[in-house]
Design an enzyme around this catalytic site. Structure first.
Site: not given
Length: 359
Positions: A334, A322, A274
């Site tokens: 993402h 994240h 990520c």
């Protein structure tokens, strides 16, 4: 008087043997349950599996960001160590030259008047004796005194560099041990997720939105799976609303990587985790971002959810584990986890923690 006889030992047989065997199995099962190994998971519904897998992915991603941070520190320590060693080597060359000069002076002085005691001390192989004396410089000529001072300074500088190199080596060793620990955690979490998913049918996995790769650490998600890319806004719409050209370039890059697989620790060009996707997106726009989510959230100006613009970094979970790249209309691009490729997703699908505008 009756003789004392040793009682006969009865053999275990029939029902007695079966009972003992059953008790042994029960004891073994209890011991296994207490030590935490081999304990079978209860039968879980696909929805329950999805929840447990999501938790494992979140924990793996947290460990991944820690791994990324440790690797960044290890790389920096390695570079500093190499630089210190190079600098020490250069100074040792200068020291050798300076000592050769002193040697030439000593030889000339010996031929004329004999070797001065100060020069003998300067050429000594014992640094303690060499650095101890300040009086010898007073007995040497101006030129010799300057040369001796240079040698003394160079010796001290070299020793300081060696000390700094030893400290960096200790730091590097610690970072390498930390990397191994985080790597073990990551692979353990992902293996557990894979085992859970492997118990579901392909149809069940599809229904709960999990890919068939089963969460392996190097699972290669299909590039044809774009996670709902069709029907959403085009890159042009997102880039048109970006606050500047760098943000627009980052969004454009992220769009070009839709369908790329998630691989922990990867920063492109063909696979990403990520924070690696965000880093690569802005790297393509000429901006260097920190490696981890923990550092990326502090890399720019914090913005509220209502102020989001394409190119902003959006962060999730209380631990800031994240990150995605906002593209407008409540959507982001993402790299989710090993079971899914880089894709477009709503920012509402995870607990929102904050946002940053880096340009």
């Amino acid at each position: 008087m009756a003789a004392h006889r040793k009682p006969r030992q009865r053999s275990l047989g029939g029902q007695t043997a079966r009972t003992a065997f059953t008790l042994a199995l029960a004891g073994a099962a209890t011991a296994t349950a207490f030590d935490g190994t081999g304990q079978a998971e209860p039968n879980l519904t696909p929805v329950q599996v999805k929840a447990k897998v999501a938790k494992l992915y979140q924990e793996a991603e947290e460990a991944t960001e820690k791994y990324n941070g440790a690797r960044e520190k290890a790389t920096a320590a390695e570079q500093r160590l190499e630089s210190l060693r190079d600098e020490a080597a250069r100074k040792e060359e200068k020291l050798n030259t300076a000592r050769e000069t002193l040697g030439s002076m000593a030889a000339a002085q010996y031929r004329s008047t004999g070797l001065d005691p100060a020069v003998q001390l300067a050429l000594s192989d014992d640094p303690d004796r060499y650095l101890d004396g300040a009086a010898f410089a007073e007995r040497a000529g101006d030129r010799q005194s300057a040369a001796v001072t240079r040698v003394r300074r160079q010796l001290r500088e070299i020793e300081q560099l060696r000390g700094a190199a030893r400290a960096e080596l200790t730091s590097l060793t610690a970072r390498q041990a930390e990397l191994k620990t985080h790597k073990k955690t990551i692979t353990g979490k992902l293996d557990a997720a894979r085992r859970l998913l492997s118990r579901l049918t392909a149809a069940d996995r599809s229904r709960i939105g999990e890919g068939t790769s089963g969460g392996t650490a190097s699972g290669r998600a299909s590039r044809s799976s774009t996670g709902g890319r069709d029907g959403l806004q085009t890159p042009g719409t997102a880039t048109d609303h970006a606050p500047n050209s760098r943000a627009a370039e980052a969004v454009s890059y992220a769009y070009s990587k839709l369908g790329s697989p998630y691989v922990w620790g990867a920063t492109g060009p063909n696979a990403f985790d990520c924070s690696g996707l965000v880093l690569a997106s802005y790297r393509s726009a000429g901006l260097s971002l920190p490696r981890t989510t923990y550092a990326q959230i502090g890399a720019g100006q914090r913005v509220s959810r209502s102020e989001l613009l394409p190119g902003d970094l959006v962060f999730f979970y209380s631990g800031i584990t994240h990150v995605g790249l906002y593209i407008g209309d409540g959507q982001m691009i993402h790299a989710p986890n090993p079971s899914a490729p880089v894709r477009v997703a709503p920012i509402d699908e995870m607990p929102f923690a904050g946002a940053t505008r880096v340009v």
